[in-house]
Write a protein that holds these residues in place. Structure first.
Motif, mmCIF file in Angstrom:
data_model
loop_
_atom_site.group_PDB
_atom_site.id
_atom_site.type_symbol
_atom_site.label_atom_id
_atom_site.label_comp_id
_atom_site.label_asym_id
_atom_site.label_seq_id
_atom_site.Cartn_x
_atom_site.Cartn_y
_atom_site.Cartn_z
ATOM 1 N N ALA A 23 64.880 -29.756 44.040
ATOM 2 C CA ALA A 23 63.875 -28.849 43.484
ATOM 3 C C ALA A 23 63.502 -29.251 42.062
ATOM 4 C CB ALA A 23 64.389 -27.419 43.509
ATOM 5 N N LEU A 24 64.490 -29.673 41.287
ATOM 6 C CA LEU A 24 64.203 -30.096 39.913
ATOM 7 C C LEU A 24 63.360 -31.367 39.894
ATOM 8 C CD1 LEU A 24 67.547 -29.403 37.999
ATOM 9 C CD2 LEU A 24 65.479 -28.009 38.106
ATOM 10 N N ARG A 25 63.630 -32.288 40.807
ATOM 11 C CA ARG A 25 62.808 -33.506 40.876
ATOM 12 C C ARG A 25 61.372 -33.142 41.214
ATOM 13 N NH1 ARG A 25 63.592 -39.102 43.369
ATOM 14 N NH2 ARG A 25 61.762 -39.233 42.050
ATOM 15 N N TRP A 26 61.210 -32.213 42.145
ATOM 16 C CA TRP A 26 59.862 -31.756 42.500
ATOM 17 C C TRP A 26 59.192 -31.110 41.287
ATOM 18 C CZ3 TRP A 26 58.029 -26.722 42.367
ATOM 19 C CH2 TRP A 26 56.774 -26.505 42.946
ATOM 20 N N ARG A 27 59.954 -30.291 40.561
ATOM 21 C CA ARG A 27 59.397 -29.610 39.395
ATOM 22 C C ARG A 27 58.933 -30.609 38.339
ATOM 23 N NH1 ARG A 27 63.151 -25.943 35.587
ATOM 24 N NH2 ARG A 27 63.856 -28.029 34.994
ATOM 25 N N GLY A 28 59.748 -31.630 38.076
ATOM 26 C CA GLY A 28 59.365 -32.641 37.094
ATOM 27 C C GLY A 28 58.086 -33.360 37.488
ATOM 28 N N ALA A 29 57.940 -33.651 38.789
ATOM 29 C CA ALA A 29 56.734 -34.333 39.260
ATOM 30 C C ALA A 29 55.509 -33.432 39.153
ATOM 31 C CB ALA A 29 56.936 -34.787 40.712
ATOM 32 N N VAL A 30 55.688 -32.148 39.474
ATOM 33 C CA VAL A 30 54.564 -31.207 39.397
ATOM 34 C C VAL A 30 54.087 -31.064 37.963
ATOM 35 C CG1 VAL A 30 53.943 -28.771 39.638
ATOM 36 C CG2 VAL A 30 55.096 -29.952 41.500
ATOM 37 N N ARG A 31 55.006 -31.061 37.019
ATOM 38 C CA ARG A 31 54.611 -30.958 35.605
ATOM 39 C C ARG A 31 53.793 -32.164 35.170
ATOM 40 N NH1 ARG A 31 59.917 -28.334 32.489
ATOM 41 N NH2 ARG A 31 59.682 -26.264 33.429
ATOM 42 N N LEU A 32 54.212 -33.357 35.571
ATOM 43 C CA LEU A 32 53.439 -34.551 35.227
ATOM 44 C C LEU A 32 52.062 -34.510 35.886
ATOM 45 C CD1 LEU A 32 56.072 -37.436 35.489
ATOM 46 C CD2 LEU A 32 55.160 -36.378 33.420
ATOM 47 N N SER A 33 52.019 -34.047 37.133
ATOM 48 C CA SER A 33 50.747 -33.956 37.847
ATOM 49 C C SER A 33 49.805 -32.977 37.163
ATOM 50 C CB SER A 33 50.985 -33.527 39.299
ATOM 51 O OG SER A 33 51.772 -34.474 39.991
ATOM 52 N N ALA A 34 50.348 -31.862 36.698
ATOM 53 C CA ALA A 34 49.528 -30.867 36.008
ATOM 54 C C ALA A 34 48.968 -31.419 34.701
ATOM 55 C CB ALA A 34 50.352 -29.603 35.745
ATOM 56 N N GLU A 35 49.787 -32.195 33.990
ATOM 57 C CA GLU A 35 49.318 -32.803 32.739
ATOM 58 C C GLU A 35 48.173 -33.775 33.001
ATOM 59 O OE1 GLU A 35 52.734 -34.584 30.991
ATOM 60 O OE2 GLU A 35 53.744 -32.672 30.594
ATOM 61 N N LEU A 36 48.303 -34.581 34.070
ATOM 62 C CA LEU A 36 47.230 -35.514 34.410
ATOM 63 C C LEU A 36 45.959 -34.766 34.796
ATOM 64 C CD1 LEU A 36 49.009 -38.295 36.514
ATOM 65 C CD2 LEU A 36 47.912 -38.556 34.284
ATOM 66 N N HIS A 37 46.138 -33.674 35.532
ATOM 67 C CA HIS A 37 44.995 -32.882 35.971
ATOM 68 C C HIS A 37 44.214 -32.330 34.784
ATOM 69 C CE1 HIS A 37 42.770 -30.614 38.997
ATOM 70 N NE2 HIS A 37 42.823 -29.569 38.201
ATOM 71 N N GLN A 38 44.924 -31.985 33.727
ATOM 72 C CA GLN A 38 44.274 -31.470 32.522
ATOM 73 C C GLN A 38 43.657 -32.589 31.679
ATOM 74 O OE1 GLN A 38 43.822 -28.264 31.636
ATOM 75 N NE2 GLN A 38 44.787 -27.600 33.540
ATOM 76 N N GLU A 39 44.257 -33.762 31.728
ATOM 77 C CA GLU A 39 43.872 -34.840 30.821
ATOM 78 C C GLU A 39 42.713 -35.690 31.335
ATOM 79 O OE1 GLU A 39 45.838 -38.974 29.036
ATOM 80 O OE2 GLU A 39 47.112 -37.466 29.983
ATOM 81 N N LEU A 40 42.727 -36.014 32.630
ATOM 82 C CA LEU A 40 41.757 -36.973 33.151
ATOM 83 C C LEU A 40 40.500 -36.280 33.676
ATOM 84 C CD1 LEU A 40 44.042 -39.488 35.073
ATOM 85 C CD2 LEU A 40 43.127 -39.662 32.765
ATOM 86 N N PRO A 41 39.349 -36.909 33.518
ATOM 87 C CA PRO A 41 38.105 -36.332 34.042
ATOM 88 C C PRO A 41 38.065 -36.392 35.560
ATOM 89 C CG PRO A 41 37.706 -38.530 33.167
ATOM 90 C CD PRO A 41 39.122 -38.184 32.811
ATOM 91 N N ARG A 42 37.200 -35.588 36.149
ATOM 92 C CA ARG A 42 37.119 -35.508 37.606
ATOM 93 C C ARG A 42 36.732 -36.825 38.251
ATOM 94 N NH1 ARG A 42 34.275 -29.676 39.100
ATOM 95 N NH2 ARG A 42 35.925 -28.343 38.240
ATOM 96 N N GLU A 43 35.944 -37.626 37.543
ATOM 97 C CA GLU A 43 35.533 -38.890 38.140
ATOM 98 C C GLU A 43 36.665 -39.914 38.172
ATOM 99 O OE1 GLU A 43 34.039 -38.940 33.804
ATOM 100 O OE2 GLU A 43 34.120 -37.513 35.485
ATOM 101 N N GLN A 44 37.795 -39.600 37.543
ATOM 102 C CA GLN A 44 38.911 -40.546 37.514
ATOM 103 C C GLN A 44 40.145 -40.039 38.256
ATOM 104 O OE1 GLN A 44 39.698 -41.971 33.551
ATOM 105 N NE2 GLN A 44 40.530 -43.886 34.307
ATOM 106 N N LEU A 45 40.227 -38.753 38.506
ATOM 107 C CA LEU A 45 41.400 -38.187 39.165
ATOM 108 C C LEU A 45 40.988 -37.210 40.248
ATOM 109 C CD1 LEU A 45 44.558 -37.671 39.230
ATOM 110 C CD2 LEU A 45 44.096 -35.750 37.688
ATOM 111 N N LEU A 46 41.574 -37.381 41.427
ATOM 112 C CA LEU A 46 41.378 -36.449 42.536
ATOM 113 C C LEU A 46 42.738 -35.867 42.899
ATOM 114 C CD1 LEU A 46 39.541 -35.202 44.757
ATOM 115 C CD2 LEU A 46 40.178 -37.170 46.192
ATOM 116 N N THR A 47 42.856 -34.547 42.850
ATOM 117 C CA THR A 47 44.102 -33.868 43.205
ATOM 118 C C THR A 47 43.953 -33.216 44.574
ATOM 119 O OG1 THR A 47 44.598 -33.422 40.873
ATOM 120 C CG2 THR A 47 45.787 -32.124 42.513
ATOM 121 N N LEU A 48 44.876 -33.530 45.483
ATOM 122 C CA LEU A 48 44.838 -32.998 46.845
ATOM 123 C C LEU A 48 46.112 -32.231 47.142
ATOM 124 C CD1 LEU A 48 43.641 -36.246 48.669
ATOM 125 C CD2 LEU A 48 42.214 -34.299 48.027
ATOM 126 N N ARG A 49 45.980 -31.200 47.964
ATOM 127 C CA ARG A 49 47.161 -30.487 48.473
ATOM 128 C C ARG A 49 47.540 -31.092 49.817
ATOM 129 N NH1 ARG A 49 46.840 -25.648 50.107
ATOM 130 N NH2 ARG A 49 48.979 -25.047 49.648
#
Length: 293
Positions: A202-228
């Motif tokens: 669970a902690l490994r998942w949490r660490g990955a989700v935090r990095l993913s959230a940071e990328l989602h905030q940082e990169l523009p839509r034309e450079q990052l696509l987030t999928l569920r």
């Protein structure tokens, strides 16, 4: 100074707009990579040794990723080696990668003259995302997010994933905070050692989700696509259409259909009730911290 938009020439082909698939363990990165690998003009690698060594070195010591051009050069060289199309180059690839590329002998999975785009979906590539962005400013990133309970259930059945939880893996080179392990500080290491294996997943998942959230905030839509992951498996066609628009190319749908696609909700039959409750607690706290329900 930012590097030029293409830095590498691999088999006589300029590497422009490479595609990197990022995700926590068992979150569908390999599945999506298979779809890309089967798409016209793509040469996608998954788990080559040259990349894995660098990625895990960065995961142990996150400070390396902040060393500017040094880290950038190392990761760029690793990708150049991984993307080389040579006789026997696919021998070191993991089975899913060889299978997706249709490799039955010793030949390579791609023909140089047909390649227009390069990509990589190595496990744990997420922990090198910032360096990849510096190395390839025109790169496109696709990240997947999956239910933490299903991630933990699949990790518990994967000896390779569990091997990272051995105490011996916490070497003198391991730095904190460490997103790879999900441990916020060195003071929490003793507590981490006594946690259940499901809790460590669970902690490994949490660490990955935090990095993913940071990328989602940082990169523009034309450079990052987030999928569920759940959306991808429920509506593969819609996912592939969105991916095709994002990458401005046709993406194969074949890999997203089939019996080998991990099901949603498998945690209900694989996790013990106490483990499921622990993983859910970590997930709820993290999603609340990020502002999600």
């Amino acid at each position: 100074m930012r590097p030029p938009t293409h830095i590498l020439v691999v088999n006589g082909i300029k590497v422009r707009r490479p595609v990197f698939v990022l995700a926590a363990p068992h979150s569908g990165a390999d599945l999506l990579a298979r779809a890309l690998k089967r798409s016209p003009g793509f040469h996608v690698t998954m788990g080559r040794a040259a990349v894995a060594h660098v990625v895990h070195a960065f995961a142990r010591r996150p400070s390396i990723t902040r060393r500017g051009l040094g880290a950038t050069r190392v990761l760029r060289d690793a990708m150049a080696e991984s993307w080389q199309i040579l006789p026997g180059a696919c021998r070191e690839c993991p089975a899913p990668c060889r299978e997706a590329g249709g490799v039955t002998g010793t030949g390579p999975c791609a023909v140089p003259g047909t390649v227009a785009r390069f990509g990589d979906a190595s496990p744990d590539l997420l922990y090198s995302a910032q360096v990849l962005l510096q190395a390839f400013p025109d790169a496109r990133f696709v990240q997947l997010i999956r239910d933490g309970r299903d991630v933990a259930a699949d990790m518990l059945a994967d000896p390779a994933a569990l091997s990272w939880f051995r105490p011996a893996m916490l070497s003198d080179e391991t730095e904190f905070p460490n997103a790879f392990l999900g441990v916020n500080s060195a003071g929490n290491v003793d507590r981490w050692k006594t946690m259940s294996t499901a809790g460590k997943c669970a902690l490994r998942w949490r660490g990955a989700v935090r990095l993913s959230a940071e990328l989602h905030q940082e990169l523009p839509r034309e450079q990052l696509l987030t999928l569920r992951y759940e959306d991808m498996t429920a509506s593969p066609g819609e996912t592939v259409d969105a991916l095709s628009r994002f990458l401005e190319t046709h993406v194969s749908k074949v890999a997203l259909y089939g019996r080998s696609v991990p099901k949603v909700g498998i945690w209900r039959t694989r996790l013990r009730p106490e483990d499921a409750a622990l993983v859910e607690k970590v997930a709820r706290e993290e999603l609340a911290r990020l502002g999600y329900r």
